[in-house]
Design an enzyme around this catalytic site. Structure first.
Site, mmCIF file in Angstrom:
data_model
loop_
_atom_site.group_PDB
_atom_site.id
_atom_site.type_symbol
_atom_site.label_atom_id
_atom_site.label_comp_id
_atom_site.label_asym_id
_atom_site.label_seq_id
_atom_site.Cartn_x
_atom_site.Cartn_y
_atom_site.Cartn_z
ATOM 1 N N SER A 129 -4.851 -16.927 4.463
ATOM 2 C CA SER A 129 -3.727 -16.013 4.481
ATOM 3 C C SER A 129 -3.049 -15.926 5.901
ATOM 4 C CB SER A 129 -4.233 -14.688 4.524
ATOM 5 O OG SER A 129 -3.570 -13.786 4.889
ATOM 6 N N TYR A 154 -10.838 -7.829 6.732
ATOM 7 C CA TYR A 154 -10.288 -8.858 5.887
ATOM 8 C C TYR A 154 -9.687 -10.081 6.468
ATOM 9 C CZ TYR A 154 -7.128 -11.032 3.072
ATOM 10 O OH TYR A 154 -6.193 -11.950 2.342
ATOM 11 N N LYS A 158 -11.375 -14.187 6.914
ATOM 12 C CA LYS A 158 -10.415 -15.345 6.531
ATOM 13 C C LYS A 158 -10.690 -16.177 7.772
ATOM 14 C CE LYS A 158 -9.009 -14.765 2.426
ATOM 15 N NZ LYS A 158 -9.815 -15.458 1.306
HETATM 16 N N1 UFG Z 1 5.718 -1.670 2.567
HETATM 17 C C1 UFG Z 1 6.586 -0.508 2.316
HETATM 18 N N2 UFG Z 1 6.243 0.537 1.337
HETATM 19 C C2 UFG Z 1 5.022 0.082 0.616
HETATM 20 C C3 UFG Z 1 4.117 -1.032 0.603
HETATM 21 C C4 UFG Z 1 4.649 -2.091 1.546
HETATM 22 O O1 UFG Z 1 7.518 -0.366 3.261
HETATM 23 O O2 UFG Z 1 4.691 0.947 -0.322
HETATM 24 C C5 UFG Z 1 6.300 -2.672 3.462
HETATM 25 C C6 UFG Z 1 4.961 -2.860 4.621
HETATM 26 O O3 UFG Z 1 5.170 -1.913 5.582
HETATM 27 C C7 UFG Z 1 5.442 -4.315 5.040
HETATM 28 C C8 UFG Z 1 5.937 -4.909 3.580
HETATM 29 O O4 UFG Z 1 6.323 -3.914 2.912
HETATM 30 O O5 UFG Z 1 6.475 -4.529 5.911
HETATM 31 C C9 UFG Z 1 4.975 -6.102 2.934
HETATM 32 O O6 UFG Z 1 3.694 -5.205 2.832
HETATM 33 P P1 UFG Z 1 2.542 -5.392 1.737
HETATM 34 O O7 UFG Z 1 1.480 -4.456 1.905
HETATM 35 O O8 UFG Z 1 3.204 -6.019 0.653
HETATM 36 O O9 UFG Z 1 1.966 -7.146 2.425
HETATM 37 P P2 UFG Z 1 1.398 -7.345 3.884
HETATM 38 O O10 UFG Z 1 2.373 -8.260 4.658
HETATM 39 O O11 UFG Z 1 1.161 -6.249 4.713
HETATM 40 O O12 UFG Z 1 0.195 -7.636 3.319
HETATM 41 C C10 UFG Z 1 0.070 -8.963 2.788
HETATM 42 C C11 UFG Z 1 -1.153 -9.123 2.144
HETATM 43 C C12 UFG Z 1 -2.353 -9.115 2.768
HETATM 44 C C13 UFG Z 1 -2.330 -10.070 3.942
HETATM 45 C C14 UFG Z 1 -0.927 -9.818 4.732
HETATM 46 C C15 UFG Z 1 -0.895 -11.102 5.568
HETATM 47 O O13 UFG Z 1 -1.276 -8.032 1.227
HETATM 48 O O14 UFG Z 1 -3.447 -9.533 1.862
HETATM 49 O O15 UFG Z 1 0.051 -10.025 3.778
HETATM 50 O O16 UFG Z 1 -0.081 -10.770 6.538
HETATM 51 F F1 UFG Z 1 -3.344 -10.009 4.873
#
Ligand code: UFG
Length: 346
Positions: A129, A154, A158
């Site tokens: 990831s 998590y 990885k």
């Molecule tokens: N976000 C919102 N509202 C929500 C959910 C997410 O604004 O309800 C925003 C988050 O703050 C972030 C973006 O959308 O800015 C993406 O968030 P995600 O949770 O979809 O994805 P992440 O990048 O935080 O996490 C993902 C995977 C993880 C992995 C990570 C690596 O879910 O498993 O990428 O950076 F580890």
């Protein structure tokens, strides 16, 4: 089926795993799924079979169970390689249950590598990831960008797994690995037969968006609009899950040309483009043809502000590139969510 085409897919009933099984079949590989369904739904198997038009073998077991894995390798015959998806993946939950994450994510990889050694199976594609980079100092992120201290157990699991693979290659075990560092997988299969199935309220942006549009959630909260980014919201690299699935097929093809050369090739898999949360919402609204109910809320602790991939190395190594757009991903994710109301899993 010749052993050159037989591939073990751990976690093959999950989101990325199920899409990869479909692409493996399309490319003439023979996937055998291993899944314990702890975070996936066995009803997805018949959907996979509908897409590929033939039966797909699935063995229900925990890939951290060494004796069961040995029996499987002995019963199912020789595999060309293994794609190892099976892992716990909830960033937030991992903070409260680190041992569960290390036991499962690191333990299952160790078991798998031991079994591969004992059964003389040499090719591995491992799911890593972009979380291993944390908040990078420079963008876009290349594979040479230093890994930062992980933000969660998590993420650290990885990093450990990547190190375990490196050490195993260095030890002299004949292991040829491709470690794929995924950016943000989104979308669903264009048939709307398979897609992401979060348990409970989604943690991730796109399933939260689609469930809000479907009326399952009342409103999406955008986690902060006061970041130092063009529109103040966080930036990610959202890759269509079908493009990501095809990268796994390309990785296997590449391994088959390598002829068992011991190595761990680390590759970023993303689109190479950064998309803000507000841009993702706008793309969704355009694809779905409707407005989304959202509000701006506080920042989410631990969020990376901005990350997106440099994909030069994966494109040239794998002879692969993304073919689908963010709009395609939003349309397919929306259609998948809508189809669950009219055509529920059965
Ligand atoms: N976000 C919102 N509202 C929500 C959910 C997410 O604004 O309800 C925003 C988050 O703050 C972030 C973006 O959308 O800015 C993406 O968030 P995600 O949770 O979809 O994805 P992440 O990048 O935080 O996490 C993902 C995977 C993880 C992995 C990570 C690596 O879910 O498993 O990428 O950076 F580890």
């Amino acid at each position: 089926m010749s052993e050159a085409r037989k591939v073990l897919v751990t976690g093959g009933a999950g989101f990325i795993g199920s899409h990869t099984v479909v692409e493996l079949c399309a490319a003439g590989y023979e996937p055998i799924i291993v899944d314990n369904f702890c975070n996936s739904d066995r009803r997805i198997l018949s959907r996979i079979e509908r897409i590929v038009g033939r039966p797909v073998t699935c063995r229900e077991l925990d890939c951290a169970d060494g004796a069961a894995m040995t029996r499987l390798f002995e019963t199912d015959g020789r595999f060309f390689g293994v794609i190892h998806f099976a892992a716990h993946k909830a960033v937030g939950a991992s903070v409260g249950q680190p041992l569960k994450y290390y036991r499962n994510n690191v333990g299952s990889l160790v078991t798998l590598l031991e079994t591969m050694r004992d059964q003389a199976v040499r090719n591995l594609v491992f799911s890593s990831s972009c979380t291993v980079y944390g908040q990078p100092d420079t963008l876009p992120v290349t594979e040479a960008t230093p890994r930062k201290t992980a933000e969660s157990p998590y993420g650290r699991s990885k990093q450990f797994c990547e190190d375990v693979i490196d050490d195993t290659v260095r030890s002299g075990q004949v292991l040829s690995a491709v470690t794929l560092r995924y950016f943000n997988p989104v979308g669903a299969h264009p048939s709307s037969l398979i897609g992401e199935l979060p348990i409970g309220a989604p943690e991730n942006l796109v399933p939260y968006i689609t469930q809000t549009a479907a009326g399952i959630r009342e409103q999406l909260t955008v986690f902060g609009d006061d970041y130092d980014t063009p529109d103040g919201t966080c930036v990610r690299d959202y890759i269509h899950v079908v493009d990501l699935a095809k990268a796994h097929v390309s990785a296997l093809n590449w391994l088959s040309r390598r002829n068992d050369t011991p190595n761990n090739e680390v590759l970023n898999v993303g689109t190479g483009r950064g998309t803000s949360v507000l841009q993702a919402i706008a793309a969704f609204e355009q694809a779905a043809g409707k407005k989304l109910n959202y509000r701006i809320g506080p920042r989410r602790p631990g969020d990376v502000v901005e990350t997106y991939a440099n994909v030069d190395k994966s494109q040239s190594t794998l002879e692969w590139k993304c073919e689908l757009t963010t709009l395609d991903a939003m349309r397919d994710a929306y259609n998948w969510q809508a189809s669950l109301a009219t055509n529920p899993l059965s």
